[in-house]
Design an enzyme around this catalytic site. Structure first.
Site, PDB file in Angstrom:
ATOM      1  N   ASP A   1       5.498  -7.183   3.003  1.00  0.00           N
ATOM      2  CA  ASP A   1       4.736  -7.478   1.929  1.00  0.00           C
ATOM      3  C   ASP A   1       5.642  -7.850   0.722  1.00  0.00           C
ATOM      4  O   ASP A   1       6.654  -7.242   0.386  1.00  0.00           O
ATOM      5  CB  ASP A   1       3.840  -6.238   1.476  1.00  0.00           C
ATOM      6  CG  ASP A   1       2.357  -6.511   1.533  1.00  0.00           C
ATOM      7  OD1 ASP A   1       2.227  -7.643   1.547  1.00  0.00           O
ATOM      8  OD2 ASP A   1       1.637  -5.864   1.400  1.00  0.00           O
TER       9      ASP A   1
ATOM     10  N   LYS B   1       4.385 -11.359   3.779  1.00  0.00           N
ATOM     11  CA  LYS B   1       3.049 -11.744   3.292  1.00  0.00           C
ATOM     12  C   LYS B   1       2.695 -11.776   2.052  1.00  0.00           C
ATOM     13  O   LYS B   1       3.415 -10.907   1.282  1.00  0.00           O
ATOM     14  CB  LYS B   1       2.029 -10.605   3.889  1.00  0.00           C
ATOM     15  CG  LYS B   1       0.599 -10.793   3.643  1.00  0.00           C
ATOM     16  CD  LYS B   1      -0.276  -9.751   4.647  1.00  0.00           C
ATOM     17  CE  LYS B   1      -0.126  -8.283   3.810  1.00  0.00           C
ATOM     18  NZ  LYS B   1      -0.770  -8.408   2.456  1.00  0.00           N
TER      19      LYS B   1
ATOM     20  N   GLU C   1      -9.642  -9.444   3.992  1.00  0.00           N
ATOM     21  CA  GLU C   1      -9.967  -7.933   3.819  1.00  0.00           C
ATOM     22  C   GLU C   1     -11.404  -8.034   3.013  1.00  0.00           C
ATOM     23  O   GLU C   1     -11.528  -8.625   2.191  1.00  0.00           O
ATOM     24  CB  GLU C   1      -8.998  -7.548   2.688  1.00  0.00           C
ATOM     25  CG  GLU C   1      -9.197  -6.035   2.543  1.00  0.00           C
ATOM     26  CD  GLU C   1      -7.931  -5.277   2.056  1.00  0.00           C
ATOM     27  OE1 GLU C   1      -7.998  -3.928   1.485  1.00  0.00           O
ATOM     28  OE2 GLU C   1      -6.803  -5.964   1.834  1.00  0.00           O
TER      29      GLU C   1
ATOM     30  N   SER D   1       0.891  -1.312  -0.133  1.00  0.00           N
ATOM     31  CA  SER D   1      -0.113   0.094   0.154  1.00  0.00           C
ATOM     32  C   SER D   1       0.661   1.203  -0.135  1.00  0.00           C
ATOM     33  O   SER D   1       0.391   2.272  -0.362  1.00  0.00           O
ATOM     34  CB  SER D   1      -0.990   0.082   1.273  1.00  0.00           C
ATOM     35  OG  SER D   1      -0.249  -0.220   2.539  1.00  0.00           O
TER      36      SER D   1
ATOM     37  N   GLU E   1      -0.541 -12.524  -1.422  1.00  0.00           N
ATOM     38  CA  GLU E   1      -1.891 -12.444  -1.635  1.00  0.00           C
ATOM     39  C   GLU E   1      -2.157 -13.836  -2.296  1.00  0.00           C
ATOM     40  O   GLU E   1      -1.318 -14.341  -2.972  1.00  0.00           O
ATOM     41  CB  GLU E   1      -2.591 -11.309  -2.567  1.00  0.00           C
ATOM     42  CG  GLU E   1      -2.412 -10.077  -1.664  1.00  0.00           C
ATOM     43  CD  GLU E   1      -2.715  -8.746  -2.494  1.00  0.00           C
ATOM     44  OE1 GLU E   1      -3.323  -8.826  -3.685  1.00  0.00           O
ATOM     45  OE2 GLU E   1      -2.446  -7.536  -1.946  1.00  0.00           O
TER      46      GLU E   1
END
Length: 283
Positions: A87, A117, A186, A49, A119
């Site tokens: 991330d 982390k 999320e 982000s 996705e």
């Protein structure tokens, strides 16, 4: 403060088993990390982000591994008593298991963060299993996954139909079986997160996932009211730092123009005798 004890990977499960809630925020620089470190928040994510928050992109996709390393390093230095997640950005793990392991190794070695982390649901489970087998601490991330948001029509609540809700729960179970020690969920309805909690044993870290999760996650700049471009439904402003910063900057500007700043208190007031520019005997 001063008595904050850094969480370990094992504490995530311990806290869940004990029914102890915890919180998780973001930081992308040394100063913010040091502020979080003085707070009671247990976890910092250096998220991709940063693409939007720090670099001004309108998506996380352009963020590189080098960008991530550049921002994770100072956060690790600034928050020694806080668990740090690094991330893995888009394109750094979707080519092959080997690429994922190499990226995670590099991020971990070059920043000393506590875990990585990435996705993805069941489709990423074989990659996650290979990473875990290679000795890497992996946190999962399912639901609304920003790196691939365009493939499902942008930032939308996920799991809103019986079929998609079931698929999300199956994704969570696949990540658990692959060896993640926790997972971010999320933008899902509260009832879906609750069902997930009942079927999955590892901790669920919710951002926009309602109250029935083990940990609440928010972007620091969002929760402090610093980021002005976009406010998701799930963001509560716990402070309004942006307005305070603008107020302070405007006051500095005003006092500069009026001459009210700097007063002698903010000036060096030692008397110094300065020789004439002409010197002795010259006119």
């Amino acid at each position: 403060m001063g008595n904050k004890k850094k969480m370990t990977v094992l504490d995530f499960q311990k806290y869940k088993d004990e029914g102890r809630k915890f919180s998780f925020v973001t930081a992308y620089d040394y100063t913010t990390a040091s502020i979080v470190n003085e707070s009671d928040c247990e976890i910092i994510l250096v998220g991709d982000s940063l693409g939007m928050i720090m670099l001004g992109y309108n998506t996380t996709v352009p963020v590189t591994v080098d960008d991530m390393i550049h921002h994770i390093r100072p956060v690790v230095k600034g928050a020694p008593d806080t668990f740090i997640i690094g991330d893995m950005p888009f394109g750094s793990y979707n080519v092959s298991k080997e690429q994922a392991i190499e990226t995670a190794n590099r991020i971990t070695k070059e920043t000393l963060c506590d875990c990585v982390k990435l996705e993805g649901g069941a489709n990423m489970a074989p990659t996650i299993r290979a990473m875990v087998d290679a000795g890497i601490n992996v946190m999962g991330h399912i639901g609304m996954t920003p790196q691939t948001a365009t493939s499902f029509g942008g930032f939308k609540v996920q799991g809103g139909t019986p079929e998609s809700a079931r698929k999300l729960i199956e994704d969570a179970k696949a990540l658990e079986a692959a060896g993640v020690f926790a997972m971010v969920v999320e933008c899902v309805p509260s009832v879906v997160a609750k069902a997930m909690q009942e079927e999955v044993h590892v901790p669920i870290l919710g951002i926009g996932a309602g109250p029935y999760v083990d940990c609440q996650v928010l972007v620091t700049q969002d929760l402090l009211g610093m980021y002005g471009d976009f406010k998701p439904k799930f963001v509560k402003h716990f402070a309004n730092i942006r307005a305070e910063m603008i107020k302070g900057l405007n006051l500095f500007h005003e006092e500069t123009l009026s001459g009210a700043f700097p007063t002698p208190e903010y000036s060096f007031n030692k008397a110094v005798e300065i020789p004439s520019v002409y010197g002795p005997g010259n006119n």
